[in-house]
Motif scaffolding. Structure first.
Motif, mmCIF file in Angstrom:
data_model
loop_
_atom_site.group_PDB
_atom_site.id
_atom_site.type_symbol
_atom_site.label_atom_id
_atom_site.label_comp_id
_atom_site.label_asym_id
_atom_site.label_seq_id
_atom_site.Cartn_x
_atom_site.Cartn_y
_atom_site.Cartn_z
ATOM 1 N N THR A 6 1.974 -10.630 -22.389
ATOM 2 C CA THR A 6 1.620 -11.717 -23.306
ATOM 3 C C THR A 6 0.110 -11.908 -23.293
ATOM 4 O OG1 THR A 6 3.730 -12.840 -22.918
ATOM 5 C CG2 THR A 6 1.926 -14.148 -23.841
ATOM 6 N N HIS A 165 0.188 -14.907 -33.886
ATOM 7 C CA HIS A 165 1.585 -15.260 -34.196
ATOM 8 C C HIS A 165 2.484 -14.021 -34.290
ATOM 9 C CE1 HIS A 165 -0.076 -19.212 -34.966
ATOM 10 N NE2 HIS A 165 -0.860 -18.696 -35.906
ATOM 11 N N GLU A 166 2.168 -13.005 -33.505
ATOM 12 C CA GLU A 166 3.012 -11.821 -33.459
ATOM 13 C C GLU A 166 4.285 -12.157 -32.677
ATOM 14 O OE1 GLU A 166 2.551 -9.231 -35.105
ATOM 15 O OE2 GLU A 166 0.405 -9.010 -35.493
ATOM 16 N N VAL A 167 5.378 -11.545 -33.081
ATOM 17 C CA VAL A 167 6.658 -11.814 -32.414
ATOM 18 C C VAL A 167 7.185 -10.590 -31.680
ATOM 19 C CG1 VAL A 167 7.297 -13.656 -34.005
ATOM 20 C CG2 VAL A 167 7.906 -11.289 -34.552
#
Length: 282
Positions: A6, A165-167
């Motif tokens: 992350t 805002h990548e998932v």
């Protein structure tokens, strides 16, 4: 157990009177400071005038800023920037292309060679060593900005860029490129040092072009497109622009191994560069 990393790094290093100083800017500054220091050490090793490093610092810095900005504007979004030319000046808004700097740096070195009567090949062979190191810092700055990364990946070192805002995790292509530039720097500098600075004209420059843009060409396959129109083509703009540099590098290496490129270097000895410059002014 997480199978990705992350990434939520704050791109702002600190603030001065309300002005944001980003880590990318810090990395950019380190590029020039480390480059200047290394050039000083190389010139001292060769018993040349280290004042040349001061001259190169300003010429190359301007070439990088102007070339990289124009490269982005004219290579990637020419329609927009030609219609809004004042937007080109807004460097803080982002948008730099290394291929543009790769064009303007040799021009700047040619100007230095003409002004101070220094061999252009001599300058090219030494400046590319510090440029390779600079690539490490610049791509690290891109990582801090959470930009210019790759496609989705399931590899355990994939990065989840939270600020964008990548998932799903993406290839950290900034790290791939940073490591490739670092390895290139180590190789070029080790060869230079082993030879005591007495390298055949063009060998380091040609090797840099092949290594730098060859690795760039391959890593681009893992990257997301920077502008929408690239998605319609098999090769993106970064790869298209890399091909001429790779070809040029191969040609330089072939020629350099067959014959001496340019004339014998006549670089001024220590303490003489400033005298030469002052004499021309008078």
């Amino acid at each position: 157990m997480l199978n990705f990393i992350t990434w939520d790094f704050d791109p702002v290093a600190f603030r001065v009177f309300g002005l944001e100083i980003r880590w990318y800017g810090v990395m950019f500054t380190l590029t020039f400071l480390c480059g200047w220091f290394l050039l000083c050490q190389m010139f001292k090793k060769e018993k040349r005038d280290p004042a040349l490093a001061d001259v190169l610092l300003w010429y190359v810095a301007l070439a990088v800023i102007i070339g990289a900005r124009l490269g982005h504007c004219l290579f990637y979004e020419p329609g927009y920037y030609l219609s809004h030319p004042l937007e080109i000046l807004k460097i803080r808004d982002g948008g730099l292309a290394s291929h543009g700097a790769a064009i303007t740096i040799p021009i700047a070195l040619w100007l230095v060679s003409r002004k101070y009567q220094v061999s252009l090949w001599y300058l090219l062979d030494r400046v590319v060593i510090v440029v390779a190191l600079g690539g490490l810092f610049i791509r690290t700055g891109n990582l801090f900005n959470s930009e210019i990364y790759g496609h989705a990946t399931t590899l355990p070192w994939g990065f989840l860029f939270v600020r964008n805002h990548e998932v799903v995790p993406k290839h950290p292509t900034q790290i791939y490129e940073a490591l490739s530039y670092f390895l290139l720097f180590i190789g070029l500098f080790a060869y230079y040092w082993k030879k005591g600075g007495k390298v055949r004209n063009g060998l380091l420059f040609g090797s840099f072009l092949v290594g730098c843009f060859g690795m760039r060409f391959l890593i681009e396959f893992l990257k997301e497109v920077q502008v929408e129109w690239e998605a319609a083509y098999w090769l993106d703009m970064g790869q298209i622009l890399s091909i001429p540099f790779i070809v040029a590098g191969i040609a330089i290496l072939v020629i350099a191994n067959r014959k001496e490129l340019g004339k014998k270097d006549h670089l001024p000895q220590a303490g003489t560069l400033r005298k030469r410059s002052n004499a021309k002014k008078s």
